[in-house]
Write a protein that holds these residues in place. Structure first.
Motif, PDB file in Angstrom:
ATOM      1  N   GLY A  54       7.646   6.494   4.646  1.00 51.61           N
ATOM      2  CA  GLY A  54       6.375   5.803   4.444  1.00 51.61           C
ATOM      3  C   GLY A  54       5.524   6.485   3.393  1.00 51.61           C
ATOM      4  O   GLY A  54       4.886   5.845   2.556  1.00 51.61           O
ATOM      5  N   ASP A  55       5.514   7.833   3.419  1.00 52.91           N
ATOM      6  CA  ASP A  55       4.760   8.575   2.410  1.00 52.91           C
ATOM      7  C   ASP A  55       5.313   8.311   1.012  1.00 52.91           C
ATOM      8  O   ASP A  55       4.561   8.213   0.039  1.00 52.91           O
ATOM      9  CB  ASP A  55       4.822  10.076   2.707  1.00 52.91           C
ATOM     10  CG  ASP A  55       3.872  10.462   3.830  1.00 52.91           C
ATOM     11  OD1 ASP A  55       3.051   9.622   4.218  1.00 52.91           O
ATOM     12  OD2 ASP A  55       3.965  11.599   4.311  1.00 52.91           O
ATOM     13  N   ILE A  56       6.645   8.214   0.905  1.00 58.82           N
ATOM     14  CA  ILE A  56       7.255   7.957  -0.397  1.00 58.82           C
ATOM     15  C   ILE A  56       6.771   6.630  -0.954  1.00 58.82           C
ATOM     16  O   ILE A  56       6.362   6.522  -2.114  1.00 58.82           O
ATOM     17  CB  ILE A  56       8.795   7.967  -0.283  1.00 58.82           C
ATOM     18  CG1 ILE A  56       9.284   9.396   0.017  1.00 58.82           C
ATOM     19  CG2 ILE A  56       9.436   7.465  -1.567  1.00 58.82           C
ATOM     20  CD1 ILE A  56      10.754   9.460   0.368  1.00 58.82           C
ATOM     21  N   ILE A  57       6.808   5.586  -0.127  1.00 60.40           N
ATOM     22  CA  ILE A  57       6.376   4.266  -0.571  1.00 60.40           C
ATOM     23  C   ILE A  57       4.897   4.297  -0.967  1.00 60.40           C
ATOM     24  O   ILE A  57       4.495   3.747  -1.999  1.00 60.40           O
ATOM     25  CB  ILE A  57       6.624   3.224   0.527  1.00 60.40           C
ATOM     26  CG1 ILE A  57       8.131   3.060   0.765  1.00 60.40           C
ATOM     27  CG2 ILE A  57       6.010   1.882   0.154  1.00 60.40           C
ATOM     28  CD1 ILE A  57       8.460   2.073   1.874  1.00 60.40           C
ATOM     29  N   ASP A  58       4.083   4.962  -0.150  1.00 61.80           N
ATOM     30  CA  ASP A  58       2.649   5.009  -0.416  1.00 61.80           C
ATOM     31  C   ASP A  58       2.364   5.742  -1.719  1.00 61.80           C
ATOM     32  O   ASP A  58       1.577   5.299  -2.547  1.00 61.80           O
ATOM     33  CB  ASP A  58       1.938   5.682   0.756  1.00 61.80           C
ATOM     34  CG  ASP A  58       0.423   5.544   0.669  1.00 61.80           C
ATOM     35  OD1 ASP A  58      -0.042   4.473   0.251  1.00 61.80           O
ATOM     36  OD2 ASP A  58      -0.277   6.500   1.003  1.00 61.80           O
ATOM     37  N   ARG A  59       2.996   6.888  -1.906  1.00 60.67           N
ATOM     38  CA  ARG A  59       2.750   7.684  -3.110  1.00 60.67           C
ATOM     39  C   ARG A  59       3.277   6.974  -4.356  1.00 60.67           C
ATOM     40  O   ARG A  59       2.666   7.044  -5.425  1.00 60.67           O
ATOM     41  CB  ARG A  59       3.392   9.062  -2.957  1.00 60.67           C
ATOM     42  CG  ARG A  59       2.698   9.925  -1.919  1.00 60.67           C
ATOM     43  CD  ARG A  59       3.560  11.114  -1.514  1.00 60.67           C
ATOM     44  NE  ARG A  59       3.010  11.760  -0.341  1.00 60.67           N
ATOM     45  CZ  ARG A  59       2.094  12.721  -0.375  1.00 60.67           C
ATOM     46  NH1 ARG A  59       1.625  13.142  -1.532  1.00 60.67           N
ATOM     47  NH2 ARG A  59       1.638  13.256   0.729  1.00 60.67           N
ATOM     48  N   GLN A  60       4.411   6.313  -4.216  1.00 60.44           N
ATOM     49  CA  GLN A  60       4.944   5.577  -5.358  1.00 60.44           C
ATOM     50  C   GLN A  60       4.021   4.416  -5.719  1.00 60.44           C
ATOM     51  O   GLN A  60       3.791   4.128  -6.894  1.00 60.44           O
ATOM     52  CB  GLN A  60       6.344   5.056  -5.052  1.00 60.44           C
ATOM     53  CG  GLN A  60       7.039   4.452  -6.275  1.00 60.44           C
ATOM     54  CD  GLN A  60       8.444   3.992  -5.958  1.00 60.44           C
ATOM     55  OE1 GLN A  60       8.899   4.106  -4.828  1.00 60.44           O
ATOM     56  NE2 GLN A  60       9.117   3.458  -6.954  1.00 60.44           N
ATOM     57  N   MET A  61       3.461   3.746  -4.705  1.00 60.86           N
ATOM     58  CA  MET A  61       2.526   2.662  -4.977  1.00 60.86           C
ATOM     59  C   MET A  61       1.289   3.185  -5.703  1.00 60.86           C
ATOM     60  O   MET A  61       0.842   2.603  -6.703  1.00 60.86           O
ATOM     61  CB  MET A  61       2.102   1.992  -3.668  1.00 60.86           C
ATOM     62  CG  MET A  61       1.080   0.874  -3.870  1.00 60.86           C
ATOM     63  SD  MET A  61       0.199   0.388  -2.364  1.00 60.86           S
ATOM     64  CE  MET A  61      -0.776   1.848  -2.018  1.00 60.86           C
TER      65      MET A  61
END
Length: 385
Positions: free
Chosen positions: A75-82
């Motif tokens: 979830g952190d990966i998706i959030d940071r990439q966004m």
């Protein structure tokens, strides 16, 4: 840009708040500022990037999702990439509007002072100094909450192609950016042309004759802008402007602004033969072009012909302001908490989906608002002449 490059632009140090909870779901961004967390996040990012690029088989990601903490890291990966994609996307409105921050959803006031700058009067011997008057102005707006959900099925996650996840961060980032840009355009343009309340004869900021975009039209626009005065009758100094045009006028604008010289009549003739002046294109150092692709979408009447001149917002009289909620100035991503319980007990992986349909649900939230401000800092032409 690769996933790891995007993540590095939004470091774990920049997200120091613990996970937040809301009624709709769990805040995705983790922000555990510890070496172990950073190392785990980096390993998770490498795994996700490898699967997306085809270097690592999809079952490795599926297997990793069953571990205790990977779903939170994912979830952190998706959030940071966004957020990285959002921050790297070209910003349009900041060239024309001032950026503001507000504390809550209540209406905020922006006060201005005008006056007190009139030419000094002569003071005769033993006479009282004349008093100057200052007029205040007020602009008001409030921020609003915008968002949407992006659900996908558990089956699509299990499939090796990861089609439901690969573009998710970019789509969410684009959605937030597009929302800002359309809101910005809708402030000064309407379905029938330039905002009739802001651009009006009373405000003296409509170019006379509605000239099409041309050297003569921009000259008239500059003259209209230069004719504005403050409440004391003083001129308003504007050294640089932004020429805002729709895509249909981009080439015309570029040809005008980037021309090396301008051929013009000397003022007494028709500009033919020897009766011409060849001058260096003065607009190259005074005008910057901003192509607004939302203009023909918002303005369905003159969206392909109308053009605008906005004074640089740094002059002290911004034409508009776009504000964001303090502490929520970038898009926020949430994941729906699972509402199922295993019969044998134990934690439920959010990527297992909900109880009824096995769906995995993300939500993006973005909070912003804005208002038009000083009409003396902008002019518009319908461009229909």
């Amino acid at each position: 840009m690769q996933l790891l490059d995007l993540i590095e632009t939004y470091n774990a140090q920049d997200a120091t708040a613990e996970r937040l909870y809301a009624r709709e779901g769990r805040r995705v961004r983790g922000g555990r500022n510890t070496p172990n967390y950073k190392q785990s996040l980096l390993e998770a990012a490498r795994l996700y990037e490898g699967v997306v690029n085809g270097r690592i088989p999809g079952w490795r990601l599926q297997e990793a999702m069953t571990t205790s903490d990977f779903s939170f890291l994912f979830g952190d990966i998706i959030d940071r990439q966004m957020l990285a994609a959002y921050q790297h996307t070209a910003v349009m409105w900041r060239n024309v509007a001032r950026r503001g921050v507000v504390r809550d959803f209540r209406a905020v006031d922006r006060f201005t002072l005008d006056g007190g700058e009139a030419i000094l009067s002569e003071v005769k011997q033993a006479t009282e100094y004349p008093a100057a008057a200052v007029q205040d102005g007020r602009y008001q707006y409030s921020v609003k909450k915008y968002g949407k959900r992006l659900p996908f099925s558990w089956e699509s996650f299990i499939n090796d192609d990861l089609g439901a996840l690969r573009d998710l961060p970019t789509r969410l980032a684009n959605s937030a950016r597009f929302s800002e840009e359309k809101f910005f355009t809708s402030l000064f343009a309407s379905s029938t042309g330039p905002n009739s309340t802001f651009f009006s004869v009373g405000n003296a900021n409509l170019v006379t004759g509605a000239p099409a975009l041309s050297v003569e039209g921009i000259t008239s626009g500059f003259n209209t802008l230069a004719a504005q005065v403050d409440t004391d009758g003083n001129p308003i100094y504007v050294n640089a402007v932004w020429l805002v045009v729709p895509p249909a006028l981009e080439i015309t604008a570029m040809n005008i602004v980037n021309a090396t010289e301008i051929v013009a009549a000397d003022g007494g003739g028709d500009g033919t033969g020897n009766n011409q002046l060849r001058v260096t294109n003065w607009m190259r150092n005074r005008v910057q072009i901003l192509v607004d692709p939302w203009l023909p979408i918002v303005d369905t009447t003159t969206g392909n012909s109308a053009w605008y001149l906005f004074a640089d917002p740094g002059v002290g009289r911004p034409a508009m302001e776009i504000g964001f909620l303090a502490g929520h100035e970038t898009p926020e991503l949430f994941m729906k908490s699972p509402n199922a319980t295993r019969v044998g007990g134990g934690l439920i992986d959010p990527m297992d989906g909900d109880f009824d349909t096995d769906s995995v649900d993300h939500k993006v939230r973005h909070t912003f608002g804005g208002t038009l401000m000083d009409p003396k800092s902008a002019v518009a032409s319908l461009g229909t002449a």
